[in-house]
Design an enzyme around this catalytic site. Structure first.
Site, short mmCIF file in Angstrom:
data_model
loop_
_atom_site.label_atom_id
_atom_site.label_comp_id
_atom_site.label_asym_id
_atom_site.label_seq_id
_atom_site.Cartn_x
_atom_site.Cartn_y
_atom_site.Cartn_z
N LYS A 1 -11.02 -2.81 -3.73
CA LYS A 1 -12.04 -1.70 -3.81
C LYS A 1 -11.15 -0.67 -4.51
O LYS A 1 -11.65 0.26 -5.21
CB LYS A 1 -12.04 -1.09 -2.49
CG LYS A 1 -12.92 -1.99 -1.41
CD LYS A 1 -12.69 -1.54 -0.04
CE LYS A 1 -13.53 -2.39 0.99
NZ LYS A 1 -13.11 -2.09 2.22
N LYS B 1 -5.72 -9.47 -6.69
CA LYS B 1 -6.75 -9.69 -5.77
C LYS B 1 -7.74 -8.77 -6.34
O LYS B 1 -7.61 -7.56 -6.63
CB LYS B 1 -6.23 -9.16 -4.31
CG LYS B 1 -7.24 -9.56 -3.20
CD LYS B 1 -6.56 -9.01 -1.92
CE LYS B 1 -6.71 -7.70 -1.74
NZ LYS B 1 -7.44 -7.29 -0.42
N LYS C 1 0.98 -1.18 -0.03
CA LYS C 1 0.01 -0.05 0.25
C LYS C 1 0.97 1.15 -0.22
O LYS C 1 0.48 2.34 -0.65
CB LYS C 1 -1.06 -0.11 1.07
CG LYS C 1 -1.97 -1.01 1.09
CD LYS C 1 -3.36 -0.69 1.76
CE LYS C 1 -4.26 -1.63 1.48
NZ LYS C 1 -5.51 -1.49 1.94
#
Ligand code: AQP
Length: 344
Positions: A209, A206, A114
């Site tokens: 969102k 994956k 991230k």
């Protein structure tokens, strides 16, 4: 020492709630209600680790709550609330920050992914996220945590923190009459054929969102047309479906769609291949569209109905928070005693 079984899990209100969140987490939350006392949390403090527009954060908090209810979580028999309403999460996180080691956090792969290349500019919260997650779970002394595969490493860290707290303060824990261990070592529940739902555009990534392509995911609020279009456009390979689960290993997109079908229908991948082995993707995708629309259609409609009544959603969160606080404050009082903080 044996602990009373209790389930805890959370979902971040960061928008675009998708099929991966449903199959990997929320569907499991619903099932566990039959056998356990459950606490389900909208983790708004976690969401803040990356920038959230305040009005969006509030809207998304209500939307995740609506998703919980629309999927079948019962907020009266169990507890549904948003994290920021129970201050003990943050309070325990400080104590755990002093228990966890920097080396442990440096190994967390989610932070590396991230934060990306601009690590210097990531928030301190993004780095210490797993410590707050350990507090979320352990402030309720929860024993079982249903999560998707991506959270496995964070759960291991929560267990390490619980274990170190129990060891470091063993004498005080015993001295205050809490037996040999104050915190349970929470067990991850990562089960079923869809613990890691992949992007519809790339079977090696994956479903997420934050993927810029809306075609990579099926959102819980997508209508039947959008679901159909996304599944029709989903990446596949040129071969028909195999008869054997082992043959899916080298075919990530096929494996993903078969896993999604199996999880939506509550069967195994082998059952799906017994029905569709040898079929072309066009046939399989048509069946998957029908199944996905029949499961997700009613959830999406109910979510849309619920978010039109924010006062009701807020009352659910307030009542849940009140009940959560009772458990959390009891834990926190004991923790303060154990670590040697004076006063109440
Ligand atoms: N693709 C997935 N397959 C299975 N389970 C998944 N989960 C998330 N993605 C998948 C599980 O959903 C729960 C809630 O996740 P979260 O919202 O707290 O955080 P997340 O993992 O950061 O969600 P995203 O979609 O992956 O967001 P971004 O794009 O921000 O990275 C968790 O139990 C999670 O395992």
């Amino acid at each position: 020492m044996s602990f009373r079984e209790r389930v805890f899990s959370g979902v971040q209100p960061t928008g675009n709630l998708h099929l991966g969140n449903y199959l990997g987490a929320i569907k499991r939350f619903v099932a566990l209600q039959a056998s356990h006392d459950c606490i389900y949390c909208v983790v708004d403090m976690h969401a803040m680790t990356v920038w959230q527009e305040p009005s969006e954060l509030a809207r998304n908090t209500r939307e995740v709550t609506a998703a919980f209810l629309a999927c079948g979580i019962d907020p009266e028999k169990h507890i549904v609330f948003n994290q920021s309403q129970v201050a003990e999460h943050a309070e325990l996180a400080w104590v755990f920050s002093c228990v966890a080691r920097v080396g442990w956090l440096n190994r967390m792969t989610q932070f590396k992914e991230k934060a990306g290349k601009d690590r210097e500019n990531a928030s301190v919260g993004l780095y210490s996220y797993p410590v707050l997650m350990a507090s979320d779970i352990l402030v309720y002394r929860a024993t079982h945590v249903p999560v998707g595969e991506d959270q496995k490493q964070h759960l291991e860290l929560a267990r390490d923190i619980a274990q170190k707290f129990n060891n470091d303060f063993a004498e005080s824990i015993r001295g205050h009459g809490h037996g040999d261990a104050f915190f349970p070592l929470p067990e991850p529940l990562i089960q079923g054929p869809a613990t890691r739902v992949m992007s519809l555009r790339d079977g090696t990534k994956k479903m997420s969102k934050s993927d810029p392509s809306d075609y990579s995911r099926i959102n819980l609020t997508d209508d039947a047309d959008a679901i159909a279009q996304k599944i029709r456009k989903a990446k596949t390979d040129p071969e028909p479906l195999p008869h054997d689960v082992a043959a899916l290993e080298r075919r990530p997109e096929a494996d993903n769609l078969v896993g999604i079908y199996a999880a939506l229908k509550d069967v195994t991948k082998a059952d799906v291949l017994a029905e569709f082995g040898g079929a072309q993707f066009s046939t399989f995708k048509a069946a998957l569209i029908d199944l996905a629309v029949s499961v997700l259609g009613p959830i999406g409609s109910e979510m849309k109905r619920l978010v039109r009544d924010p006062a009701y959603i807020d009352s659910v969160l307030a009542s849940g928070a009140e009940r959560a606080r009772v458990i959390a404050s009891e834990t926190m009082q004991a923790v303060k005693q154990i670590v040697g903080f004076v006063g109440r």
